[in-house]
Design a protein around this motif. Sequence first.
Motif: not given
Length: 316
Positions: A21-49
Amino acid sequence: MILGIDEVGRGPLAGPLVVGAAILPSSRPDWVEDLRDSKKLSVKKREKLSEVILAEATCGLGWVSAVEIDKIGISEALKLATSRAVKSVQGLHVKFSEIVIDGKVNFLKGTNLENFVTTMPKADNLIKEVSAASIIAKVARDAYMRDLDAKYPGYGFCSHVGYGTAKHMAAIRELGICPEHRKSFEPIKSMVGFERPSDNVVKNTTSIGAKGENAVCEYLCDKGHEVRARNFKTKFCEIDIVSIYEEKLYFTEVKTRKNTDFGGGLAAIDKKKLDKMKFAAEVFLKLRPEYQKYDPLLAVASVDGDYRVLDFVVIR
């Protein structure tokens, strides 16, 4: 403010179910644009996010163990895990106005949050809050399965994370199951003869054969047996009753007949049937190593139309 919900681990044969369950910051930092279905991310990218989400967003996880899943079923487990995830977020006292759940099912139906929910297929790739929930749940569950790989070596949990791959099934056949396996999931369910108490009630009150089995269970208990399993199934055969008496493990086939015109229960056990019973007993012992210390015996019990036990014969 949207509270995103997504689950990981609905289908595996082992390990927990995890809902993020997640609520994102209202300021919408840059990293939010990298978010997508976890299965579409590499393991390294997923863990960093996941690290960033946990540090900067409002998050919660709801866990339901394999034991709980076996007890209540996967549908109820999904509701319970979702409820636990939402409560963990509510405990942080961050307000939200809408809940978006990935998929078509409202797992909060029947709660005071039911009317706040929107269900949406593919939301984990469309709604950033749901993407964040899927990422933290996936990373957390994968870490748990890596720990299981060390705790229960040989199953390959680190690679298949509990799913029923060919490698995983081969390990189960060789090693049996461990405490993290879901006994209510096929094919493990058939292998170990798992049934919930509610399933037994339905079966035992509607089936003529089950009534005969009940009669034999009572007969065996009166003789001092401890019944340990009912209706243990394999691909080729089913053992009606597994019981222990005087350090011996009995695999009993029950034959319920209205009359004995064609012989008693023993007459129904030909070589083919005997071989199937032996195979089922061998599978049971492979999957339940704690019973390997007992001397295994095959037996047959005959029950008449009035559900009276006529005989109980050890055949091997």
